[in-house]
Design a protein around this motif. Structure first.
Motif, PDB file in Angstrom:
ATOM      1  N   TYR A  25       1.075  -1.320   0.040  1.00  0.00           N
ATOM      2  CA  TYR A  25      -0.085   0.282   0.454  1.00  0.00           C
ATOM      3  C   TYR A  25       0.678   0.929  -0.082  1.00  0.00           C
ATOM      4  N   CYS A  26       1.903   1.375   0.611  1.00  0.00           N
ATOM      5  CA  CYS A  26       2.808   2.308   0.914  1.00  0.00           C
ATOM      6  C   CYS A  26       3.668   2.701  -0.117  1.00  0.00           C
ATOM      7  N   VAL A  27       3.455   1.840  -0.981  1.00  0.00           N
ATOM      8  CA  VAL A  27       5.206   1.322  -1.955  1.00  0.00           C
ATOM      9  C   VAL A  27       3.900   2.252  -3.442  1.00  0.00           C
ATOM     10  N   THR A  28       2.498   1.852  -3.432  1.00  0.00           N
ATOM     11  CA  THR A  28       1.708   2.512  -4.569  1.00  0.00           C
ATOM     12  C   THR A  28       0.974   4.009  -4.115  1.00  0.00           C
ATOM     13  N   HIS A  29       1.376   4.472  -2.599  1.00  0.00           N
ATOM     14  CA  HIS A  29       0.454   5.255  -2.856  1.00  0.00           C
ATOM     15  C   HIS A  29       0.856   6.298  -2.472  1.00  0.00           C
ATOM     16  N   ARG A  30       3.119   5.639  -2.511  1.00  0.00           N
ATOM     17  CA  ARG A  30       4.060   6.985  -2.138  1.00  0.00           C
ATOM     18  C   ARG A  30       3.862   7.381  -1.323  1.00  0.00           C
ATOM     19  N   LEU A  31       3.786   6.673  -0.346  1.00  0.00           N
ATOM     20  CA  LEU A  31       3.279   6.951   1.544  1.00  0.00           C
ATOM     21  C   LEU A  31       4.199   6.495   2.678  1.00  0.00           C
ATOM     22  N   ALA A  32       4.142   7.481   3.365  1.00  0.00           N
ATOM     23  CA  ALA A  32       5.172   6.889   4.081  1.00  0.00           C
ATOM     24  C   ALA A  32       3.905   6.617   5.658  1.00  0.00           C
ATOM     25  N   ALA A  33       3.013   5.794   5.248  1.00  0.00           N
ATOM     26  CA  ALA A  33       2.551   5.375   6.801  1.00  0.00           C
ATOM     27  C   ALA A  33       2.811   5.601   8.330  1.00  0.00           C
ATOM     28  N   THR A  34       1.876   6.381   8.653  1.00  0.00           N
ATOM     29  CA  THR A  34       2.542   6.725  10.314  1.00  0.00           C
ATOM     30  C   THR A  34       1.729   5.330  11.121  1.00  0.00           C
ATOM     31  N   ARG A  35       2.435   4.701  12.230  1.00  0.00           N
ATOM     32  CA  ARG A  35       2.033   3.757  13.344  1.00  0.00           C
ATOM     33  C   ARG A  35       0.503   4.068  13.852  1.00  0.00           C
ATOM     34  N   ASP A  36       0.450   5.137  13.454  1.00  0.00           N
ATOM     35  CA  ASP A  36      -1.253   5.263  14.220  1.00  0.00           C
ATOM     36  C   ASP A  36      -2.356   4.611  12.763  1.00  0.00           C
ATOM     37  N   GLN A  37      -1.486   5.104  11.646  1.00  0.00           N
ATOM     38  CA  GLN A  37      -2.427   4.912  10.452  1.00  0.00           C
ATOM     39  C   GLN A  37      -2.584   2.580  10.690  1.00  0.00           C
ATOM     40  N   VAL A  38      -3.458   2.594   9.733  1.00  0.00           N
ATOM     41  CA  VAL A  38      -3.396   0.964   9.781  1.00  0.00           C
ATOM     42  C   VAL A  38      -4.053   0.910   8.478  1.00  0.00           C
ATOM     43  N   ILE A  39      -3.123  -0.131   7.505  1.00  0.00           N
ATOM     44  CA  ILE A  39      -3.844  -0.500   6.520  1.00  0.00           C
ATOM     45  C   ILE A  39      -5.095  -1.617   6.473  1.00  0.00           C
ATOM     46  N   ARG A  40      -6.575  -0.442   5.708  1.00  0.00           N
ATOM     47  CA  ARG A  40      -7.246  -1.593   5.356  1.00  0.00           C
ATOM     48  C   ARG A  40      -7.839  -2.867   4.859  1.00  0.00           C
ATOM     49  N   HIS A  41      -8.421  -3.927   4.989  1.00  0.00           N
ATOM     50  CA  HIS A  41      -8.222  -5.151   3.480  1.00  0.00           C
ATOM     51  C   HIS A  41     -10.072  -4.443   3.097  1.00  0.00           C
ATOM     52  N   ARG A  42      -9.915  -4.580   1.983  1.00  0.00           N
ATOM     53  CA  ARG A  42     -12.070  -3.942   1.917  1.00  0.00           C
ATOM     54  C   ARG A  42     -12.743  -5.018   1.367  1.00  0.00           C
ATOM     55  N   CYS A  43     -11.102  -6.158   1.214  1.00  0.00           N
ATOM     56  CA  CYS A  43     -12.170  -7.837   1.138  1.00  0.00           C
ATOM     57  C   CYS A  43     -11.731  -8.777   1.633  1.00  0.00           C
ATOM     58  N   HIS A  44     -11.377  -8.285   3.184  1.00  0.00           N
ATOM     59  CA  HIS A  44     -11.209  -8.987   4.411  1.00  0.00           C
ATOM     60  C   HIS A  44     -10.998  -9.979   4.635  1.00  0.00           C
ATOM     61  N   ASN A  45      -9.142 -10.059   3.382  1.00  0.00           N
ATOM     62  CA  ASN A  45      -8.629 -11.242   3.602  1.00  0.00           C
ATOM     63  C   ASN A  45      -7.395 -10.793   4.244  1.00  0.00           C
ATOM     64  N   ARG A  46      -7.064 -11.044   5.568  1.00  0.00           N
ATOM     65  CA  ARG A  46      -5.787  -9.785   5.437  1.00  0.00           C
ATOM     66  C   ARG A  46      -4.575 -10.747   4.960  1.00  0.00           C
ATOM     67  N   ARG A  47      -4.288 -11.767   3.545  1.00  0.00           N
ATOM     68  CA  ARG A  47      -3.034 -12.749   2.976  1.00  0.00           C
ATOM     69  C   ARG A  47      -3.179 -11.525   2.197  1.00  0.00           C
ATOM     70  N   CYS A  48      -4.507 -10.960   0.784  1.00  0.00           N
ATOM     71  CA  CYS A  48      -4.320 -10.618   0.413  1.00  0.00           C
ATOM     72  C   CYS A  48      -2.957  -9.167   0.470  1.00  0.00           C
ATOM     73  N   ILE A  49      -2.507  -9.104  -0.902  1.00  0.00           N
ATOM     74  CA  ILE A  49      -2.172  -8.303  -0.931  1.00  0.00           C
ATOM     75  C   ILE A  49      -1.811  -7.247  -2.787  1.00  0.00           C
ATOM     76  N   ASN A  50      -3.727  -7.213  -2.883  1.00  0.00           N
ATOM     77  CA  ASN A  50      -3.570  -6.347  -4.014  1.00  0.00           C
ATOM     78  C   ASN A  50      -3.933  -4.483  -3.544  1.00  0.00           C
ATOM     79  N   PRO A  51      -3.796  -3.486  -4.548  1.00  0.00           N
ATOM     80  CA  PRO A  51      -3.288  -2.646  -3.652  1.00  0.00           C
ATOM     81  C   PRO A  51      -4.708  -1.738  -3.739  1.00  0.00           C
ATOM     82  N   ARG A  52      -5.548  -2.731  -5.351  1.00  0.00           N
ATOM     83  CA  ARG A  52      -7.261  -2.389  -4.837  1.00  0.00           C
ATOM     84  C   ARG A  52      -8.053  -2.413  -3.670  1.00  0.00           C
ATOM     85  N   HIS A  53      -7.731  -3.655  -3.127  1.00  0.00           N
ATOM     86  CA  HIS A  53      -8.065  -4.552  -1.623  1.00  0.00           C
ATOM     87  C   HIS A  53      -8.372  -3.640  -0.872  1.00  0.00           C
TER      88      HIS A  53
END
Length: 79
Positions: A25-53
């Motif tokens: 997520y951070c690479v595809t969005h050119r973002l340095a997420a803070t530790r307070d920010q979490v990456i959420r899965h729209r597909c509800h699958n924590r093994r998913c790495i698809n940036p669209r999800h």
């Protein structure tokens, strides 16, 4: 785009270990997420790495996602 691991895949970058989906997520969005920010899965699958999800939020958003998932009957074991 789901990893073959049982748990979310981890990777090491610049001597720091993190989850692969967070790195993707951070690479595809050119973002340095803070530790307070979490990456959420729209597909509800924590093994998913698809940036669209993936989307960014905070812990409150993540808890609401979990409540919504439970209310809709999504089972992690089926993903």
């Amino acid at each position: 785009m789901v990893t073959e691991t049982e748990q979310p895949r981890k990777l090491r970058f610049r001597e720091h270990q993190d989850r692969a989906y967070r790195f993707v997520y951070c690479v595809t969005h050119r973002l340095a997420a803070t530790r307070d920010q979490v990456i959420r899965h729209r597909c509800h699958n924590r093994r998913c790495i698809n940036p669209r999800h993936l989307t960014i939020g905070d812990r409150r958003d993540n808890l609401q996602d979990e409540r919504d998932r439970q209310a809709n009957g999504v089972d992690w074991g089926l993903l």
